[in-house]
Enzyme design. Sequence first.
Site, PDB file in Angstrom:
ATOM      1  N   GLU A  45      -3.699   1.278  -3.655  1.00 48.14           N
ATOM      2  CA  GLU A  45      -3.676   1.458  -2.211  1.00 48.14           C
ATOM      3  C   GLU A  45      -3.565   0.060  -1.615  1.00 48.14           C
ATOM      4  OE1 GLU A  45      -7.106   3.646  -0.904  1.00 48.14           O
ATOM      5  OE2 GLU A  45      -6.590   3.336   1.199  1.00 48.14           O
ATOM      6  N   ARG A  52     -14.046   3.145 -15.448  1.00 46.05           N
ATOM      7  CA  ARG A  52     -13.623   1.946 -14.737  1.00 46.05           C
ATOM      8  C   ARG A  52     -14.336   0.732 -15.315  1.00 46.05           C
ATOM      9  NH1 ARG A  52     -13.425   3.044  -9.676  1.00 46.05           N
ATOM     10  NH2 ARG A  52     -13.573   0.974  -8.804  1.00 46.05           N
ATOM     11  N   LYS A  72     -12.904  -3.147  -3.202  1.00 46.66           N
ATOM     12  CA  LYS A  72     -12.080  -3.884  -2.248  1.00 46.66           C
ATOM     13  C   LYS A  72     -12.741  -3.964  -0.881  1.00 46.66           C
ATOM     14  CE  LYS A  72      -8.457  -1.479  -3.356  1.00 46.66           C
ATOM     15  NZ  LYS A  72      -7.146  -0.847  -3.371  1.00 46.66           N
TER      16      LYS A  72
END
Length: 555
Positions: free
Chosen positions: A35, A261, A271
């Site tokens: 994204e 992850r 982020k």
Amino acid sequence: MDTKTNVPSNFIRDIIDEDLASGKHKAIVTRFPPEPNGYLHIGHAKSICLNFGLARDYNGTCHLRFDDTNPEKEETEYIESIMEDVRWLGFDWGEHLYYASDYFEQLYNLAVELIKQGKAYVCDLSPEEIRKYRGTLTEPGKESPYRNRSVAENLDLFERMRAGEFEEGSRVLRAKIDMASPNIVMRDPTLYRIRKVSHHRTGDKWCIYPMYDFTHCLSDAIENITHSICTLEFENNRALYEWILEQVYPEPHPRQIEFARLNLTYTMMSKRKLLQLVEQGIVNGWDDPRMPTLSGLRRRGYTPAAIRDFAERIGVAKANSTVDYAFLEHCLREDLNKTAPRAMGVLRPLKVVIENYPEGQVEYLEALNNPQDPEAGTRQIPFAREIYIEQEDFMIDPPKKFFRLAPGREVRLRFAYFITCTDVIRDDEGNIVELRATYDPETKGGSAPDGRKVKATLHWVAAEHSLPVEVRLYDHLFKVEDPSIGELEDILNPDSLEVLTESRVELNLKDAKPGDKFQFERQGYFCVDPDSTPDRLVFNRTAALRDTWSKVKGN
Ligand code: ATP
Ligand code: MG
């Protein structure tokens, strides 16, 4: 070991092997779908290495797809940095660059198709009501009063949503699945919402935007992705991923596979939180060398090879865990040890005057460029009467285990001579400002013909024939192992950056360019920072020499 690809196998490779063996797929297609709402970090690197690595090893294809469905957050700056970082890591998407926003028209048509099947409806509940109606893990949800609208009414309302007739938040399009599903994701999830915001690529063409769950599976299908690899948080979303494809998209469908992850000690990996560090000025931008972003790591002096090696060695698993930051540094040191040329750099200089060395004389001594690499050759380093050594390499009153320089003691200067400290000069406040010494001309190159030994070898630079530079030393940005919990002001390490302005490096580095990497003997790995000017180099310490990971794990 996978016999075909010669890399360690894992559960994802096993699935791919099966799909190729059974003939389900002839070639594999993966994708990396960031994204564009921030810079990539080391966690993304794991995903990039995995997706592009699979494509490489199986002679497949990996797409770079910007998942740009959130119009207000996305910026061109992020898109450019993401492309730069993927390339820097050593991967290439070729012609396969895509944007989810390119599919908006197609996605809209598929939503219309879903409505026609009676499997989606326009819902007028407010966002809070939708949340309340959703239920909990232990209680089923409640059906929306708008759930049984006719297909015709839904088609009309959805078209008018697109035409901009309704306010933001007043209506959404929802899938009609099962409000009693044990999987909350399946309780009539929202597929479209109204956002009257310009989009960086589609401008004002749209005022309704598809949600992640609707966009992602269909984008994968449109691109003929075979294996859609994502992190574990999306495990519950897999049911919806498959449901949407089953309703509106012809087979074969991509298969979603989840993996754990990457979490790293002392490292923040969201982020949103990294943006906060940037916006509050806690760090000097996304590429601050203390940031876990790829641009930060690059500026710090990390190499793509080290990051790829790290990603490979941590492997992929189905259970979340946290990797020791020291292991990332370990992979880095293994690479830099082989590739970084050696240099002399004195971080905190202490002047030594060698009183029996002729004044005004300069001689050039031969130094090894990299003892790990015989091809790297040698260079000449200037030696003179006045030199600098490291302040911490001298003690006036050394304890038993301190073997470096002290009054009356003899040590070796790397690639040069033995010197003996003969006197200590202090300033008015009593601080040691200079040493006097003598050298033994017979010990040139670092050994004594009479066979006598010294217990320490010090690095040094000639005083006049060296370059004054700035050196930035770094520590973890956070003082706690898990910075995901706690308030920023409590967990920030106040000593994460130390700037040294008196440092000196050997003259040979005068033409070094930003990004050039060196091992300063005994001090670690250093990388030239882009803040350098033609008059003054700035070095970042990439990592100290001592490998704490090897020590802890006994490797
Ligand atoms: P963040 O939580 O840091 O904002 P994100 O998952 O929202 O990350 P995306 O841009 O959506 O960021 O991620 C792109 C890809 O990178 C996704 O496929 C995601 O699964 C993967 N990814 C993100 N963070 C990690 C991580 N820590 N470890 C492995 N893969 C990750
Ligand atoms: Mg995300």
